[in-house]
Design an enzyme around this catalytic site. Structure first.
Site, PDB file in Angstrom:
ATOM      1  N   SER A 207      -4.610   9.023   5.748  1.00  0.00           N
ATOM      2  CA  SER A 207      -6.243   9.235   6.090  1.00  0.00           C
ATOM      3  C   SER A 207      -6.624  10.171   7.328  1.00  0.00           C
ATOM      4  O   SER A 207      -6.158  11.582   8.112  1.00  0.00           O
ATOM      5  CB  SER A 207      -6.631   8.269   4.971  1.00  0.00           C
ATOM      6  OG  SER A 207      -7.673   8.973   4.622  1.00  0.00           O
TER       7      SER A 207
ATOM      8  N   HIS B 143      -6.223   6.640  -3.757  1.00  0.00           N
ATOM      9  CA  HIS B 143      -6.195   6.714  -1.728  1.00  0.00           C
ATOM     10  C   HIS B 143      -5.275   5.271  -1.517  1.00  0.00           C
ATOM     11  O   HIS B 143      -4.160   5.748  -0.391  1.00  0.00           O
ATOM     12  CB  HIS B 143      -7.910   7.274  -1.718  1.00  0.00           C
ATOM     13  CG  HIS B 143      -7.339   6.898  -0.526  1.00  0.00           C
ATOM     14  ND1 HIS B 143      -7.543   8.203   0.631  1.00  0.00           N
ATOM     15  CD2 HIS B 143      -8.360   6.565   1.042  1.00  0.00           C
ATOM     16  CE1 HIS B 143      -7.395   8.222   2.083  1.00  0.00           C
ATOM     17  NE2 HIS B 143      -7.953   6.931   2.521  1.00  0.00           N
TER      18      HIS B 143
END
Length: 404
Positions: free
Chosen positions: A173, A377
């Site tokens: 990320s 995620h």
């Protein structure tokens, strides 16, 4: 049977049954109280040798890296690995699911010299050569500075310490965002990267699906539209209070508790991949601290529909950049070999945004979809099946790039 033996047996049974969701109780080798331990203590607890290293950046920030030494020597020397965490987190991202599962431990088991980064402003990197952490000046940074100052300082330190010419890089990320900042603004560092692994690369942010993130972005846009003054400050600092709150309100025997629902609204729903004990212990480490400007910078990327430097407003932009608008990062300068992984159910990084990013980069080895369509995620660091779906593939790919 010992705890480690039980965990290994679970992994073997699941592999034999070609199932990755057959755990009983907590899936991982984690204990109650892991959320209260510092990262070095957590690493030592699970039988790994760890060192703490301090690095000072060009602009005076003192950063801490944790080094996990290889468990076993290898016949041929492997390149060191730098691992860089996501927004609001710390290097705990790569160890929290314990031995036999966490990527950092798996790499150490495979003979890698593992270096865990902690970005400026997090609980492990809160010192400066001249500035107080309580000052507004200290928090005057976004993820641009993490890429422009922090990563080069860490890379040079690791290469000097290990006498290597190159290293392998794993970013999750924001850890990928910072890498693409470095690769485009300090392109000489591309030659120091043997391979970059991008886990859910947060670079082009056009199609996120999280309603909570949408509300945050809209709030920040409204602040800018109304020209509401705000300073540089820390947001979501680390506190053990969140750990104790989660223990009280999020029952481990309730798969649909409020913690699961809240996290899912951020990252995407994957009920079978969720482990409440893990989330409870992770909450002792997360959030780890961040600057408000990191959030604002992401919001600007979304609003401006482009990967650009921080927007200080027309007047300051002219002073800093010589242009009214912030310059766009030139991704064509990122020449390091890159291997990307993305999830179809990732509500923060949309698959199409990843594929669009591929078109802008000159040297993408591959962009691979995680095969589980529910993979979201947070699953990149916390899914029950993350080892079999992702980490084993990552390590196999890295083996081909162990040459200086």
């Amino acid at each position: 049977m010992s705890l480690s033996g039980r965990s290994l047996m679970v992994v073997l049974i699941c592999a034999l049954l070609e199932s990755v969701r057959c755990a009983e109780g907590s899936w991982f080798e984690i204990d109650e109280g892991d959320g209260s331990l510092l990262i070095p203590d957590l690493i030592i607890k699970y039988g790994y040798e760890v060192e703490s290293h301090s690095v000072t950046t060009e602009d005076g920030y003192e950063l801490t890296m944790f080094r996990i030494l290889p468990r076993q020597p290898t016949e041929t020397k492997k390149l060191p690995v730098l691992m860089v965490h996501g927004l609001m987190s710390s290097s705990v991202d790569f160890i929290i699911i314990g031995p036999n599962n966490s990527l950092a431990y798996l790499l150490a088991d495979n003979g890698y010299d593992v270096w865990l980064a902690n970005a400026r402003g997090t609980r492990y990197s809160r010192k400066h050569s001249t500035l107080s952490v309580d000052s507004e000046e200290y928090w005057s940074f976004s993820w641009h500075e993490i890429g422009y100052y922090d990563l080069p300082a860490k890379i040079d330190y690791i290469l000097n310490t290990t006498s290597s010419n190159k290293l392998q890089y794993i970013g999750f990320s924001q850890g990928t965002t910072a890498f693409f900042v470095m690769g485009s603004t300090r392109p000489e560092y591309n030659d120091k990267i043997a391979l970059m692994i991008a886990l859910s690369p947060a670079v082009l942010i056009r199609r996120f699906r999280s309603p909570i993130v949408w509300l945050i972005v809209e709030a920040l846009k409204e602040i800018k539209r109304r020209k509401i003054p705000y300073g540089n400050f820390e947001i979501v600092p680390h506190s053990y209070l969140s750990y104790y709150i989660v223990q009280v309100i999020c029952a481990e025997d309730d798969p649909n508790n409020v913690c699961y629902k809240f996290i899912s609204l951020f990252t995407g729903f994957d009920p079978d991949g969720y482990d409440q004990k893990l989330i409870t212990e992770y909450s002792g480490h997360f959030p780890a601290g961040a600057s408000i400007n990191q959030f604002i910078h992401y919001a600007q990327v979304y609003t401006n529909n482009g990967f650009q430097q921080y927007d200080y407003g027309r007047k300051q932009n002219i002073q800093r950049y010589g242009t009214k608008k912030p310059p766009v990062y030139n991704l064509k300068l990122v020449t390091a070999p890159i291997l990307m992984y993305y999830g179809l159910n990732d509500w923060l990084v949309h698959p199409q945004d990843v594929l669009d990013l591929v078109k802008k980069l000159p040297r993408v080895i591959a962009a691979k979809q995680v095969t589980d369509e529910r993979f979201n995620h947070i699953d990149f660091i916390a899914a029950k099946n993350v080892r079999s779906l992702l980490y084993d593939q990552v390590i196999e790919a890295m083996e081909e790039y162990n040459q200086n």
